[in-house]
Design a protein around this motif. Structure first.
Motif, PDB file in Angstrom:
ATOM      1  N   VAL A   9       4.435 -40.594 -31.216  1.00 23.67           N
ATOM      2  CA  VAL A   9       3.448 -39.549 -31.490  1.00 23.67           C
ATOM      3  C   VAL A   9       2.036 -40.056 -31.221  1.00 23.67           C
ATOM      4  CG1 VAL A   9       2.447 -38.077 -33.284  1.00 23.67           C
ATOM      5  CG2 VAL A   9       4.918 -38.371 -33.149  1.00 23.67           C
ATOM      6  N   ASN A  10       1.734 -41.263 -31.646  1.00 27.40           N
ATOM      7  CA  ASN A  10       0.391 -41.807 -31.426  1.00 27.40           C
ATOM      8  C   ASN A  10       0.075 -41.961 -29.945  1.00 27.40           C
ATOM      9  OD1 ASN A  10      -0.239 -41.904 -34.132  1.00 27.40           O
ATOM     10  ND2 ASN A  10       0.555 -43.977 -34.379  1.00 27.40           N
ATOM     11  N   ASP A  11       1.084 -42.278 -29.140  1.00 26.53           N
ATOM     12  CA  ASP A  11       0.865 -42.379 -27.695  1.00 26.53           C
ATOM     13  C   ASP A  11       0.533 -41.021 -27.097  1.00 26.53           C
ATOM     14  OD1 ASP A  11       1.380 -45.076 -27.784  1.00 26.53           O
ATOM     15  OD2 ASP A  11       3.461 -44.885 -27.123  1.00 26.53           O
ATOM     16  N   LEU A  12       1.189 -39.971 -27.575  1.00 23.64           N
ATOM     17  CA  LEU A  12       0.928 -38.632 -27.060  1.00 23.64           C
ATOM     18  C   LEU A  12      -0.453 -38.123 -27.465  1.00 23.64           C
ATOM     19  CD1 LEU A  12       4.383 -36.956 -27.675  1.00 23.64           C
ATOM     20  CD2 LEU A  12       3.420 -37.705 -25.498  1.00 23.64           C
ATOM     21  N   ARG A  13      -0.937 -38.586 -28.601  1.00 26.17           N
ATOM     22  CA  ARG A  13      -2.242 -38.149 -29.074  1.00 26.17           C
ATOM     23  C   ARG A  13      -3.390 -38.938 -28.446  1.00 26.17           C
ATOM     24  NH1 ARG A  13      -2.092 -36.146 -35.088  1.00 26.17           N
ATOM     25  NH2 ARG A  13      -0.148 -35.012 -34.988  1.00 26.17           N
ATOM     26  N   ALA A  14      -3.074 -40.032 -27.790  1.00 25.67           N
ATOM     27  CA  ALA A  14      -4.114 -40.888 -27.212  1.00 25.67           C
ATOM     28  C   ALA A  14      -4.878 -40.144 -26.127  1.00 25.67           C
ATOM     29  CB  ALA A  14      -3.492 -42.162 -26.644  1.00 25.67           C
ATOM     30  N   SER A  15      -6.151 -40.401 -26.076  1.00 23.15           N
ATOM     31  CA  SER A  15      -7.010 -39.775 -25.075  1.00 23.15           C
ATOM     32  C   SER A  15      -6.572 -40.192 -23.675  1.00 23.15           C
ATOM     33  CB  SER A  15      -8.457 -40.209 -25.317  1.00 23.15           C
ATOM     34  OG  SER A  15      -9.300 -39.682 -24.327  1.00 23.15           O
ATOM     35  N   GLN A  17      -3.802 -39.391 -22.111  1.00 21.32           N
ATOM     36  CA  GLN A  17      -2.357 -39.539 -21.945  1.00 21.32           C
ATOM     37  C   GLN A  17      -1.724 -38.327 -21.256  1.00 21.32           C
ATOM     38  OE1 GLN A  17      -0.628 -42.170 -22.311  1.00 21.32           O
ATOM     39  NE2 GLN A  17       1.413 -41.366 -22.107  1.00 21.32           N
ATOM     40  N   LEU A  18      -2.362 -37.170 -21.326  1.00 19.97           N
ATOM     41  CA  LEU A  18      -1.770 -35.944 -20.793  1.00 19.97           C
ATOM     42  C   LEU A  18      -1.432 -36.019 -19.300  1.00 19.97           C
ATOM     43  CD1 LEU A  18      -0.817 -33.146 -21.571  1.00 19.97           C
ATOM     44  CD2 LEU A  18      -3.120 -32.312 -21.140  1.00 19.97           C
ATOM     45  N   PRO A  19      -2.297 -36.513 -18.425  1.00 20.30           N
ATOM     46  CA  PRO A  19      -1.921 -36.595 -17.001  1.00 20.30           C
ATOM     47  C   PRO A  19      -0.691 -37.487 -16.762  1.00 20.30           C
ATOM     48  CG  PRO A  19      -4.287 -36.816 -17.240  1.00 20.30           C
ATOM     49  CD  PRO A  19      -3.705 -36.876 -18.625  1.00 20.30           C
ATOM     50  N   ILE A  25       7.041 -36.119 -16.730  1.00 16.80           N
ATOM     51  CA  ILE A  25       7.903 -34.937 -16.835  1.00 16.80           C
ATOM     52  C   ILE A  25       8.286 -34.444 -15.444  1.00 16.80           C
ATOM     53  CG2 ILE A  25       7.969 -32.497 -17.511  1.00 16.80           C
ATOM     54  CD1 ILE A  25       6.232 -33.291 -19.951  1.00 16.80           C
ATOM     55  N   ARG A  26       7.312 -34.398 -14.534  1.00 18.96           N
ATOM     56  CA  ARG A  26       7.583 -33.955 -13.165  1.00 18.96           C
ATOM     57  C   ARG A  26       8.635 -34.852 -12.496  1.00 18.96           C
ATOM     58  NH1 ARG A  26       2.779 -34.634 -10.955  1.00 18.96           N
ATOM     59  NH2 ARG A  26       3.400 -36.538  -9.934  1.00 18.96           N
ATOM     60  N   ARG A  27       8.490 -36.159 -12.638  1.00 13.79           N
ATOM     61  CA  ARG A  27       9.463 -37.085 -12.041  1.00 13.79           C
ATOM     62  C   ARG A  27      10.849 -36.903 -12.642  1.00 13.79           C
ATOM     63  NH1 ARG A  27       4.998 -40.528 -11.753  1.00 13.79           N
ATOM     64  NH2 ARG A  27       5.321 -41.365 -13.832  1.00 13.79           N
ATOM     65  N   ALA A  28      10.930 -36.732 -13.954  1.00 15.82           N
ATOM     66  CA  ALA A  28      12.225 -36.562 -14.624  1.00 15.82           C
ATOM     67  C   ALA A  28      12.918 -35.285 -14.159  1.00 15.82           C
ATOM     68  CB  ALA A  28      12.033 -36.547 -16.140  1.00 15.82           C
ATOM     69  N   ILE A  29      12.171 -34.201 -14.019  1.00 17.07           N
ATOM     70  CA  ILE A  29      12.755 -32.941 -13.558  1.00 17.07           C
ATOM     71  C   ILE A  29      13.200 -33.064 -12.108  1.00 17.07           C
ATOM     72  CG2 ILE A  29      12.260 -30.518 -13.019  1.00 17.07           C
ATOM     73  CD1 ILE A  29      10.412 -30.520 -15.498  1.00 17.07           C
ATOM     74  N   ASN A  40       4.008 -29.461  -9.958  1.00 17.98           N
ATOM     75  CA  ASN A  40       3.076 -29.686 -11.054  1.00 17.98           C
ATOM     76  C   ASN A  40       3.696 -29.222 -12.357  1.00 17.98           C
ATOM     77  OD1 ASN A  40       0.766 -30.443 -12.360  1.00 17.98           O
ATOM     78  ND2 ASN A  40      -0.611 -29.241 -11.082  1.00 17.98           N
ATOM     79  N   VAL A  41       3.237 -29.782 -13.442  1.00 16.43           N
ATOM     80  CA  VAL A  41       3.680 -29.414 -14.781  1.00 16.43           C
ATOM     81  C   VAL A  41       2.445 -28.951 -15.532  1.00 16.43           C
ATOM     82  CG1 VAL A  41       4.613 -30.293 -16.956  1.00 16.43           C
ATOM     83  CG2 VAL A  41       5.586 -31.058 -14.789  1.00 16.43           C
ATOM     84  N   TYR A  42       2.542 -27.785 -16.147  1.00 14.53           N
ATOM     85  CA  TYR A  42       1.442 -27.230 -16.928  1.00 14.53           C
ATOM     86  C   TYR A  42       1.827 -27.213 -18.400  1.00 14.53           C
ATOM     87  CZ  TYR A  42      -0.108 -25.672 -12.362  1.00 14.53           C
ATOM     88  OH  TYR A  42      -0.501 -25.646 -11.054  1.00 14.53           O
ATOM     89  N   ILE A  43       0.999 -27.775 -19.217  1.00 11.36           N
ATOM     90  CA  ILE A  43       1.211 -27.754 -20.656  1.00 11.36           C
ATOM     91  C   ILE A  43       0.168 -26.789 -21.217  1.00 11.36           C
ATOM     92  CG2 ILE A  43       1.200 -29.107 -22.784  1.00 11.36           C
ATOM     93  CD1 ILE A  43       2.043 -31.521 -21.055  1.00 11.36           C
ATOM     94  N   THR A  44       0.647 -25.630 -21.681  1.00 12.02           N
ATOM     95  CA  THR A  44      -0.276 -24.586 -22.119  1.00 12.02           C
ATOM     96  C   THR A  44      -0.526 -24.599 -23.620  1.00 12.02           C
ATOM     97  OG1 THR A  44       1.528 -23.003 -22.325  1.00 12.02           O
ATOM     98  CG2 THR A  44       0.373 -23.083 -20.215  1.00 12.02           C
ATOM     99  N   ASN A  45       0.379 -25.179 -24.373  1.00 15.13           N
ATOM    100  CA  ASN A  45       0.236 -25.193 -25.813  1.00 15.13           C
ATOM    101  C   ASN A  45       0.772 -26.515 -26.328  1.00 15.13           C
ATOM    102  OD1 ASN A  45      -0.238 -24.481 -28.414  1.00 15.13           O
ATOM    103  ND2 ASN A  45       1.210 -22.788 -28.470  1.00 15.13           N
TER     104      ASN A  45
END
Length: 53
Positions: A9-15, A17-19, A25-29, A40-45
């Protein structure tokens, strides 16, 4: 969702980290697709419980 559980969770919250998360996620899919490719992967929420819950 299984993929997101591999991140702390802390890794996901790190500044910044989103890109990296979107690229992962794109590579896994794309590994699962026999034809075509996700560009591309869009995270809307972004919904995460507070740390320590």
């Amino acid at each position: 969702m299984e993929f997101l559980h591999t991140y702390a969770v802390n890794d996901l919250r790190a500044s910044g980290q989103l890109p990296a998360l979107r690229a992962d996620i794109r590579r896994a899919i794309n590994k699962l697709l026999p034809k075509g490719q996700v560009r591309n992967v869009y995270i809307t929420n972004w919904l995460m419980p507070p740390v320590g819950c």
